[in-house]
Design an enzyme around this catalytic site. Structure first.
Site, mmCIF file in Angstrom:
data_model
loop_
_atom_site.group_PDB
_atom_site.id
_atom_site.type_symbol
_atom_site.label_atom_id
_atom_site.label_comp_id
_atom_site.label_asym_id
_atom_site.label_seq_id
_atom_site.Cartn_x
_atom_site.Cartn_y
_atom_site.Cartn_z
ATOM 1 N N ALA A 106 -7.748 -7.547 -5.999
ATOM 2 C CA ALA A 106 -7.817 -8.099 -4.646
ATOM 3 C C ALA A 106 -7.528 -7.030 -3.590
ATOM 4 O O ALA A 106 -7.236 -5.867 -3.895
ATOM 5 C CB ALA A 106 -6.848 -9.273 -4.514
ATOM 6 N N HIS A 107 -7.579 -7.452 -2.336
ATOM 7 C CA HIS A 107 -7.408 -6.544 -1.203
ATOM 8 C C HIS A 107 -6.057 -5.841 -1.217
ATOM 9 O O HIS A 107 -5.034 -6.404 -1.588
ATOM 10 C CB HIS A 107 -7.575 -7.313 0.117
ATOM 11 C CG HIS A 107 -6.547 -8.396 0.307
ATOM 12 N ND1 HIS A 107 -5.324 -8.169 0.881
ATOM 13 C CD2 HIS A 107 -6.574 -9.707 -0.012
ATOM 14 C CE1 HIS A 107 -4.633 -9.292 0.923
ATOM 15 N NE2 HIS A 107 -5.368 -10.251 0.380
ATOM 16 N N ASN A 108 -6.089 -4.579 -0.832
ATOM 17 C CA ASN A 108 -4.878 -3.764 -0.650
ATOM 18 C C ASN A 108 -4.086 -3.490 -1.927
ATOM 19 O O ASN A 108 -2.920 -3.101 -1.860
ATOM 20 C CB ASN A 108 -3.952 -4.375 0.394
ATOM 21 C CG ASN A 108 -4.568 -4.380 1.781
ATOM 22 O OD1 ASN A 108 -5.185 -5.370 2.184
ATOM 23 N ND2 ASN A 108 -4.429 -3.280 2.504
ATOM 24 N N CYS A 109 -4.695 -3.687 -3.082
ATOM 25 C CA CYS A 109 -4.033 -3.298 -4.331
ATOM 26 C C CYS A 109 -4.124 -1.789 -4.516
ATOM 27 O O CYS A 109 -5.037 -1.133 -4.017
ATOM 28 C CB CYS A 109 -4.677 -3.990 -5.527
ATOM 29 S SG CYS A 109 -4.323 -5.759 -5.658
ATOM 30 N N GLY A 128 -2.222 -6.894 -2.462
ATOM 31 C CA GLY A 128 -1.071 -6.038 -2.276
ATOM 32 C C GLY A 128 -0.317 -5.663 -3.521
ATOM 33 O O GLY A 128 0.792 -5.115 -3.441
#
Length: 339
Positions: free
Chosen positions: A233-236, A253
């Site tokens: 997912a986003h910002n991993c 995250g």
């Protein structure tokens, strides 16, 4: 390739028929007289005498008496033999006439662009990279040298891919992260304006997705390996040489540090941190903001140290027995009250 030639490439010691021509690699139990197999553990070694393989890759303590190549790591040596006997097809430079390429895209002379691929404005494709049939590559994408994109890979705008990456069919890089904000009685989309960066020597399996960051970067670092149907997912941030098995999903995250190992069907909540060298057993669940410490092995849902998980399973197995004991105690109490 002769046994002596293979042994030379592996820097291993050979015994038996060094002139045997090896034509293929096969499992120990089904290999034939012209094939090579590896003996990877004690169980395999105990049954190796039944194998009809022409040559075996074995460790130093394996018994003598047949054609062998002795190496420190038979499984790793087998991978090297496969590379020798089954070399990947040579990339034939050129652009297929059905491909659609923006005028401002930069394609290296040694790259190959397959049928019906599309490449957007400002995108750069590095030397010796191969773009498979039906790939859709957006604008301002950077793809490094010696990358292999199998058929129907989709890369959204602004994604960066390092050198020697392998992207299997159906991979999607840079789709919007799942970001929505509650406004009264409905949700509104939080604009996803971040990026995706893929390092060198990364391999991503079929139908896996790496979402762009809402703000900042979603990052897959050098040497990471993702199996089929993995969702990042986003910002991993996925560290160097991390291994993630199939059907695993990471929420936004999440940080996974270097050399961590994540089994199949693992679910990881928002902003969790998996420290370096940790191991997450298949099917376990990591709660939001949880920290799995360096080198720790965890299992279960919610995930707990392996020792605790095994103790819990043992206790669950004893429940029928405990139920009978409680029933017997109740019976005795009733008899005591009656008397």
């Amino acid at each position: 390739m002769r046994v002596t030639e293979i042994a030379g490439q592996l820097k291993g010691a050979w015994e038996g028929d060094g002139h045997l021509e090896v034509s293929g690699v096969a499992p120990l139990e089904s290999a034939g007289p012209l094939e090579i197999a590896f003996v990877g553990n004690r169980k395999a070694a105990s049954g190796a005498h039944l194998s009809t393989a022409g040559c075996l890759l074995v460790t130093a303590d394996f018994p003598r008496g047949r054609t062998l190549i002795r190496v420190a790591d038979p499984r790793g040596a087998c991978a090297r033999v496969i590379e020798l006997l089954y070399p990947p097809p040579v990339v034939k430079p050129g652009v297929h006439p059905t491909a659609i390429i923006a005028d401002s895209a930069e394609i290296a002379q040694s790259a190959a662009i397959g049928p019906h691929a599309t490449i957007g404005a400002g995108t750069r494709i590095g030397e010796r990279s191969s773009i498979g049939p039906g790939c859709a590559i957006g604008t301002d994408v950077r793809i490094g040298a010696a990358c292999l994109l199998h058929a129907n890979v989709t890369i959204y705008n602004g994604v960066t891919v390092g050198d020697r990456a392998v992207l299997h069919s159906g991979v999607v890089l840079g789709a919007d992260g799942f970001g929505f904000v509650r406004q009264g009685d409905h949700y509104e989309k939080f604009p996803q304006i971040g990026r995706v960066e893929i390092g060198n020597d990364v391999e991503i399996g079929a139908n896996s997705c790496v979402d762009r960051a809402a703000l900042g970067t979603t990052q897959i670092c050098d040497g990471a390996k993702l199996d089929n149907m993995v969702h990042i997912a986003h910002n991993c941030r996925i560290g160097r040489h991390v291994v993630i098995a199939a059907q695993t999903g990471l929420s936004g995250g999440v940080v996974v540090e270097d050399y961590a190992i994540i089994g199949g069907q693992v679910g990881i909540g928002d902003k969790a941190r998996i420290e370096a060298g940790a191991v997450l057993g298949s099917g376990c669940g990591i709660l939001t903001s949880k920290i799995v410490r360096k080198g720790q092995v965890v299992w279960g849902t919610p995930a707990r140290p392996l020792r605790e998980h095994l103790e819990q399973l043992a206790n669950l197995a004893r429940l029928p027995e405990l139920r009978q004991e409680v029933a017997e105690i109740k019976r005795q109490l009733r008899e005591m009250k009656g008397s």
